[in-house]
Scaffold this active site. Structure first.
Site, mmCIF file in Angstrom:
data_model
loop_
_atom_site.group_PDB
_atom_site.id
_atom_site.type_symbol
_atom_site.label_atom_id
_atom_site.label_comp_id
_atom_site.label_asym_id
_atom_site.label_seq_id
_atom_site.Cartn_x
_atom_site.Cartn_y
_atom_site.Cartn_z
ATOM 1 C CB SER A 53 -5.425 -0.217 11.559
ATOM 2 O OG SER A 53 -4.824 0.520 10.517
HETATM 3 N N1 SAH Z 1 -5.632 -0.141 6.591
HETATM 4 C C1 SAH Z 1 -4.416 -0.844 6.364
HETATM 5 C C2 SAH Z 1 -3.271 -0.002 6.888
HETATM 6 C C3 SAH Z 1 -1.955 -0.410 6.398
HETATM 7 S S1 SAH Z 1 -0.619 0.589 6.932
HETATM 8 C C4 SAH Z 1 -4.461 -2.192 7.052
HETATM 9 O O1 SAH Z 1 -5.103 -2.289 8.087
HETATM 10 O O2 SAH Z 1 -3.834 -3.135 6.556
HETATM 11 C C5 SAH Z 1 -0.661 1.912 5.780
HETATM 12 C C6 SAH Z 1 -0.659 1.559 4.332
HETATM 13 O O3 SAH Z 1 -0.586 2.771 3.588
HETATM 14 C C7 SAH Z 1 0.520 0.706 3.886
HETATM 15 O O4 SAH Z 1 0.039 -0.402 3.174
HETATM 16 C C8 SAH Z 1 1.319 1.654 2.987
HETATM 17 O O5 SAH Z 1 2.000 0.984 1.946
HETATM 18 C C9 SAH Z 1 0.229 2.558 2.464
HETATM 19 N N2 SAH Z 1 0.685 3.868 1.975
HETATM 20 C C10 SAH Z 1 1.604 4.707 2.525
HETATM 21 N N3 SAH Z 1 1.741 5.819 1.777
HETATM 22 C C11 SAH Z 1 0.868 5.685 0.727
HETATM 23 C C12 SAH Z 1 0.535 6.485 -0.396
HETATM 24 N N4 SAH Z 1 1.122 7.679 -0.632
HETATM 25 N N5 SAH Z 1 -0.398 6.037 -1.257
HETATM 26 C C13 SAH Z 1 -1.009 4.825 -1.063
HETATM 27 N N6 SAH Z 1 -0.731 4.025 -0.030
HETATM 28 C C14 SAH Z 1 0.182 4.442 0.862
#
Ligand code: SAH
Length: 204
Positions: A53
Site C-alpha cells: 500500500s
Molecule cells: N498491507 C499489505 C497489503 C498487501 S495487498 C502491504 O502493504 O504489503 C493485500 C494482501 O491481502 C495480499 O498480500 C493478499 O494476498 C492478501 N489477501 C487477500 N485476500 C486475503 C484473505 N482472504 N486472507 C488473507 N489475506 C488475503
C-alpha cells in the site's frame, strides 16, 4: 523525512503514526528493483500480483484505526510484505496478521524478524474468518477490498473498537466501522485503490 513531510501536507495528522513511519525503512519491504521508489507515494509490486500500500494509505488507515489512543490487540487481514504490520506493531501491544499466500508470508516472517519486530503473530490462513481465538480486538484492519464484511468478523471487535477497510470492488472508499454496545456505526471516507480480498489459501 521527506516522505513524512509529504504525508503531513497530505493531511496525515497523527504525530505518533508519522514518527513511526519516519523511523521504519520502507525500502526493506519492496523488491530490490523498486527500492529507489520506496519513499514515493506509490503502491508498488511485491510479487504474486499483490502490492504494498502507498505511504499515504498506510498513514491514513493507521491513524483511523488508532483514533489518537494506543491500541492493545489488533488484527490485520492481508499481511503482504509486512510494512503496514510493522507500523501497527509500534502502535499496538500485539498484532495478529493473516495472509493467504504462503510464500509472501514466509518472506515477511524473515523480514520482520530481521527488523526485530517481536510483537507480531503471523498466520497462513484465509483472513476473512478472522481469528476469534485471539480476540476480541480493539482494531481490525483489512488491506484488501471487500463489498461486505461478515458479521462474525465484526463480532471479534471489543465494544468501542473499530475496523478500517477498503469498501467496494471497482470503486472503493475507506470505511470505518465502530462497534457500539447495541449497534455498529459506519463512516465512508476517501477513495482508495486496493486489490480485492480473495478466498481460500495459496500453499506456496
Ligand atoms: N498491507 C499489505 C497489503 C498487501 S495487498 C502491504 O502493504 O504489503 C493485500 C494482501 O491481502 C495480499 O498480500 C493478499 O494476498 C492478501 N489477501 C487477500 N485476500 C486475503 C484473505 N482472504 N486472507 C488473507 N489475506 C488475503
Amino acid at each position: 523525512m521527506r516522505m513524512v513531510e509529504r504525508l503531513r501536507s497530505q493531511g496525515i495528522a497523527d504525530e505518533k503514526v508519522l514518527a513511526v513511519m519516519s523511523a521504519l525503512p520502507r525500502h526493506v519491504f519492496v523488491e530490490e528493483a523498486f527500492a529507489s521508489r520506496a519513499y514515493d507515494d506509490d503502491a508498488l509490486p511485491i510479487n504474486f500480483g499483490q502490492t504494498i500500500s502507498s505511504p499515504w494509505t498506510v498513514g491514513r488507515m493507521s491513524e483511523l484505526l488508532r483514533a489518537n489512543s494506543d491500541l492493545d490487540k489488533v488484527l490485520e487481514i492481508g499481511t503482504g510484505c509486512g510494512y503496514q504490520t510493522a507500523v501497527l506493531a509500534q502502535l499496538a501491544r500485539e498484532v495478529y496478521s493473516l495472509e493467504r499466500v504462503g510464500l509472501l508470508l514466509t518472506r515477511t516472517r524473515i523480514r520482520l524478524k530481521e527488523l526485530q519486530v517481536n510483537n507480531v503473530y503471523l498466520k497462513h490462513t484465509d483472513g476473512m474468518h478472522g481469528l476469534a481465538e485471539a480476540g476480541p480486538f480493539d482494531g481490525i484492519i483489512m488491506t484488501a477490498a471487500t463489498v461486505h464484511v461478515p458479521p462474525f468478523l465484526l463480532e471479534q471487535l471489543v465494544v468501542g473498537g473499530r475496523m478500517v477497510y477498503p469498501k467496494g470492488s471497482v470503486e472503493q472508499r475507506l470505511c470505518v466501522i465502530e462497534r457500539h454496545p447495541q449497534s455498529y456505526n459506519e463512516t465512508i471516507l476517501e477513495t482508495v485503490n486496493f486489490v480485492p480480498i480473495l478466498s481460500g489459501v495459496v500453499r506456496k
